[in-house]
Design a protein around this motif. Structure first.
Motif, PDB file in Angstrom:
ATOM      1  N   SER A 149      53.400  31.479  36.314  1.00  0.00           N
ATOM      2  CA  SER A 149      52.011  30.830  36.340  1.00  0.00           C
ATOM      3  C   SER A 149      51.621  30.857  37.740  1.00  0.00           C
ATOM      4  CB  SER A 149      51.913  29.410  35.414  1.00  0.00           C
ATOM      5  OG  SER A 149      52.126  29.537  34.437  1.00  0.00           O
ATOM      6  N   PHE A 176      52.594  32.655  40.305  1.00  0.00           N
ATOM      7  CA  PHE A 176      52.278  34.001  40.513  1.00  0.00           C
ATOM      8  C   PHE A 176      51.061  34.397  40.365  1.00  0.00           C
ATOM      9  CE2 PHE A 176      52.612  38.640  40.418  1.00  0.00           C
ATOM     10  CZ  PHE A 176      52.567  38.835  41.908  1.00  0.00           C
ATOM     11  N   TYR A 177      50.719  34.164  38.832  1.00  0.00           N
ATOM     12  CA  TYR A 177      49.254  34.332  38.492  1.00  0.00           C
ATOM     13  C   TYR A 177      48.085  33.853  39.357  1.00  0.00           C
ATOM     14  CZ  TYR A 177      45.559  35.679  34.929  1.00  0.00           C
ATOM     15  OH  TYR A 177      44.702  36.029  34.321  1.00  0.00           O
ATOM     16  N   LEU A 178      48.343  32.730  39.578  1.00  0.00           N
ATOM     17  CA  LEU A 178      47.252  31.877  40.386  1.00  0.00           C
ATOM     18  C   LEU A 178      47.270  32.687  41.653  1.00  0.00           C
ATOM     19  CD1 LEU A 178      47.873  28.320  39.093  1.00  0.00           C
ATOM     20  CD2 LEU A 178      46.011  29.917  38.279  1.00  0.00           C
ATOM     21  N   ARG A 179      48.346  32.426  42.246  1.00  0.00           N
ATOM     22  CA  ARG A 179      48.182  33.198  43.694  1.00  0.00           C
ATOM     23  C   ARG A 179      47.922  34.585  43.788  1.00  0.00           C
ATOM     24  NH1 ARG A 179      54.158  31.943  46.425  1.00  0.00           N
ATOM     25  NH2 ARG A 179      52.941  32.226  48.164  1.00  0.00           N
ATOM     26  N   SER A 180      48.044  35.415  42.774  1.00  0.00           N
ATOM     27  CA  SER A 180      47.825  36.749  42.853  1.00  0.00           C
ATOM     28  C   SER A 180      46.097  36.794  42.774  1.00  0.00           C
ATOM     29  CB  SER A 180      48.153  37.560  41.789  1.00  0.00           C
ATOM     30  OG  SER A 180      47.490  37.023  40.444  1.00  0.00           O
ATOM     31  N   ARG A 181      45.523  35.505  42.556  1.00  0.00           N
ATOM     32  CA  ARG A 181      43.975  35.764  42.455  1.00  0.00           C
ATOM     33  C   ARG A 181      43.461  35.105  43.755  1.00  0.00           C
ATOM     34  NH1 ARG A 181      45.054  39.082  39.326  1.00  0.00           N
ATOM     35  NH2 ARG A 181      44.370  39.048  37.324  1.00  0.00           N
ATOM     36  N   GLY A 182      44.458  34.800  44.871  1.00  0.00           N
ATOM     37  CA  GLY A 182      43.694  34.448  45.909  1.00  0.00           C
ATOM     38  C   GLY A 182      44.175  32.851  46.318  1.00  0.00           C
ATOM     39  N   ILE A 183      44.695  32.408  45.309  1.00  0.00           N
ATOM     40  CA  ILE A 183      44.582  30.817  45.340  1.00  0.00           C
ATOM     41  C   ILE A 183      46.040  30.433  46.136  1.00  0.00           C
ATOM     42  CG2 ILE A 183      45.158  28.868  43.984  1.00  0.00           C
ATOM     43  CD1 ILE A 183      43.507  30.068  41.781  1.00  0.00           C
ATOM     44  N   GLY A 184      45.795  29.691  47.310  1.00  0.00           N
ATOM     45  CA  GLY A 184      47.003  29.270  47.927  1.00  0.00           C
ATOM     46  C   GLY A 184      47.865  28.670  47.064  1.00  0.00           C
TER      47      GLY A 184
END
Ligand SMILES: Nc1ncnc2c1ncn2[C@@H]1O[C@H](COP(=O)(O)OP(=O)(O)O)[C@@H](O)[C@H]1O
Ligand SMILES: [Mg+2]
Lengths: 254, 439
Positions: B390, B392-400
């Motif tokens: 989860s 990684f998914y969020l971070r892969s969308r640009g979320i720090g």
């Protein structure tokens, strides 16, 4: 735009990528095909920055910057987007809140102000139509209880919202029926322009009937063993991969 | 007795508890002499909790009692309006009731009025019917020495009684102000009685405005939910670094009643111990116990809960969730006792934790004692980190990373915050959680 040089990567001590070379220019559409387990998703993961992969050799340059030095969020902010083969479900995080956060983090990185609520909604509506993504899915938890097709559409919807320069689509077509495939492909085609590049990873030639690639690469055993044009995809559909494997063995035994 | 002859508080607690009574002037004229004497005796018999006391195995209260030279404080001083206003929950349309060290501040409060509504100081209602019937009547209090100490020495608190069929139209927001000019041990005592078919929503928050003096509150609340009555009860603990708390809530429910308890402990107070017990004295009741604790730094948060299924055909649902940051320490105890008569009981309990600090820790113990055979009971416990997938998914969308963690903590706590029925409070809590995680 993207230059991959002799990329080697391993996961849990197992060598997966064994020297990938690939050059992607602005506006190009690349397809990567290859049998299961050949390393296609691994390549996508390494590019997106999944940290259980260790790069042991090689370089990746994105618009002149060393991509491998960046945290996953910075890669996204620089314009790399991965549509996941298996998007995760995150109960409790609403799709809308997630997208708003992502969009505004990317904007902040670029020195842009956060989008006003009204602009955000307008953008959302517009992009929803692009992939026929139902608005009632927007307020639900991220991917929770979504069908396989809805998850894949959500990936493309996010792609449309975040507007990256390089989009890597990992088997976005698998699990889609023919109507959904058409909708998703149309969405992708509408997003194509001279500035954007795509890498579509797929098993099937049928996707490439809708999304016409400039190049087709065959990934096998951690290496790109053949590159051609869209005719190569047709040939693979007809003949499978065995002839390529044989060609490879012949070459290697020389 | 002159003030320099007063035994230090901790020494008096352990050596001469009778000396403490003399320090509460109002007790001399009080009508509860008998109750207080018995409570003091009981306190002396049980003694202060130690790590050998079964219910306090993971919480060393003596360490916190000895930490500062407390004085027993039984009076209140004026607290400026801006301090009280700082506790407001934005957009909440409510009756605000302000207590300072347990004493009702009438001028700063808006008491709900109308037929069947009694709201006032405990000290002014010792002859009210609800007081006569229910004060100090909860048997669960008898086992707890800190509650006995409160019974023996409390000065005042909030009395609420709703007559049969009385429904309060807006939430009551009880603001507990603990204010002191020297390190103080403060013991408020409250009693709320909802008679047949009555309904209310009560939100408690607290504030200790001084940063240079430590306030230690040992409060006791008894709630009585009579036949077919319904109480929504929210307690939000957002104390300061200079605050310590033992918070005891003893509830009893009667036939067909509903009791919804929410406890939120957020970062701040280094030491929080919540005792919560619910005695089901009638059948066909519904009980929801929801807890969310988010602790940081060296915070110690102990939730000690007891569902007492005495009568048949009752449902209870308990969900406590914890987010432990830094070096925070969590303790959860969930006792469920199903008596032999309590057939057709449904009692469910769950305790889930996110251990995010490198030195964070949780001790969780379910205690199920079941003497009836036709029951459905379950309990569960989890402790873990964020799912890497989860994140990684969020971070892969640009979320720090930090923003991603904030989203995940919100997601983790959403089933508790979603159950909050007051929209302004729900929004307030969600905002607080997001702010905590972004800092
Ligand atoms: N986390 C992991 N641990 C161990 N092996 C892995 C892991 N992830 C992928 N692999 C292995 O890496 C190889 C390539 O997998 P993958 O990149 O998913 O292939 P593809 O997408 O081409 O089907 C497979 O042999 C797979 O088992
Ligand atoms: Mg794959």
């Amino acid at each position: 735009m993207l230059t991959i040089k002799n990329l080697h990567a391993e996961v849990e001590g197992k060598k997966i990528l064994k020297g990938i070379n690939l050059e992607i220019n602005k506006g190009e559409m690349h397809a990567i095909m290859g049998p299961n387990g050949s390393g296609k998703s691994s390549l996508a993961s390494v590019l997106a920055g999944r940290d259980n992969y260790t790069v042991t050799e090689g370089e990746v340059w994105f618009n002149g910057k060393n991509l491998l030095d960046m945290a996953p969020e910075d890669r996204a902010r620089e314009g790399v987007f991965l549509a996941f083969q298996y998007p995760v479900e995150i109960p409790g995080v609403s799709n809308l809140n997630f997208l708003k956060t992502a969009l505004n983090e990317i904007r902040a990185y670029k020195g842009l102000p956060a989008l006003e609520a009204r602009e955000f909604l307008k953008l959302t509506k517009e992009k929803q139509q692009l992939v026929d993504f139902h608005s009632n899915l927007m307020n639900r938890s991220l991917n929770e209880g979504f069908s396989g097709g809805e998850k894949k559409r959500n990936e493309i919807f996010q792609l449309a919202m975040l507007d990256p320069q390089l989009a890597i689509l990992d088997e976005t077509d698998s699990g889609l029926d023919i109507d959904a495939l058409r909708i998703v492909s149309n969405g992708v085609n509408k997003l194509r322009d001279a500035e954007k590049s795509f890498v579509v990873i797929t098993h099937y030639q049928r996707l490439l009937e809708y999304i016409i690639p400039d190049f087709v690469h065959v990934l096998y055993n951690g290496r790109i063993i053949k590159t051609g044009t869209k005719e190569l995809a047709l040939e693979l559909e007809e003949r499978g991969y065995d002839w390529l494997k044989e060609e490879l063995h012949l070459k290697e035994s020389v | 007795m002159t003030s320099d002859m007063i035994l230090p508080f901790y020494q008096a607690l352990t050596e001469d508890v009778n000396a403490l009574s003399a320090q509460v002037p109002s007790l001399a004229t009080d009508t509860l002499q008998d109750v207080r004497r018995k409570a003091l005796e009981r306190f002396s018999t049980i003694g202060l909790p130690t790590l050998k006391t079964e219910a306090w195995r993971y919480t060393n209260i003596q360490r916190y009692l000895k930490e500062f030279p407390y004085e027993l404080l039984s009076t209140a001083s004026c607290v400026p309006e801006d301090v009280v206003n700082s506790t407001a929950i934005p957009e909440l349309d409510c009756y605000r009731i302000v207590l300072v060290n347990g004493h009702l501040q009438a001028e700063q409060s808006t008491l709900p009025q109308g037929k069947g509504i009694t709201v006032g100081a405990m000290s002014a209602h010792t002859t009210a019917p609800g007081f006569a019937a229910y004060f100090n009547e909860q048997q669960h209090l008898a086992a707890e020495s800190m509650a006995q100490l409160n019974t023996a020495l409390f000065a005042d608190g909030l009395y609420i009684e709703l007559a049969a069929n009385t429904v309060i139209d807006k939430p009551i927001h009880v603001v507990h102000v603990y204010s002191c000019t020297a390190h103080a041990f403060i013991q408020p005592r409250h009693l709320w009685v909802l008679n047949r078919n009555a309904a209310a929503t009560i939100i408690e928050t607290s504030i200790h405005p001084e940063t240079n003096t430590i306030a230690f509150a040992n409060s006791v609340l008894e709630t009585v939910v009579m036949e077919n009555a319904e109480l929504w009860h929210y307690n939000v603990q957002q104390g300061a670094e200079s605050f310590r708390e033992v918070h005891t809530t003893a509830a009893q429910q009667h036939k067909d009643s509903r009791y919804h308890h929410f406890n939120f402990t957020l970062p701040g107070t280094p030491f929080t111990r919540n005792n919560l017990s619910v005695a089901l004295n009638g059948s066909h009741t519904e009980t929801n116990l929801n807890g969310l604790y988010i602790a940081s730094k060296h915070q110690h948060v102990d939730n000690h809960t007891f569902m007492d299924h005495i009568m048949p055909d009752c449902n209870s649902n308990e969900l406590y969730k914890g987010v432990l940051l830094d070096n925070a320490n969590g303790v959860f105890t969930g006792k469920i006792l199903v008596h032999q008569e309590a057939q057709k009981t449904n009692a469910f309990q769950q305790n889930n934790n996110l251990l995010l600090g490198t030195k964070a820790d949780i001790n969780s113990q379910p205690q199920l004692e079941i003497y009836a055979d036709d029951v459905k009971c379950s309990h569960g416990f989890t402790a873990g980190q964020f799912s890497e997938e989860s994140m990684f998914y969020l971070r892969s969308r640009g979320i720090g990373e930090d923003a991603a963690k904030a989203l995940m903590v919100n997601a983790f706590s959403h089933d508790i915050t979603d159950a909050v029925k007051v929209p302004a409070l729900q929004h307030f809590l969600q905002t607080q959680i997001a702010e905590i995680m972004n800092n």
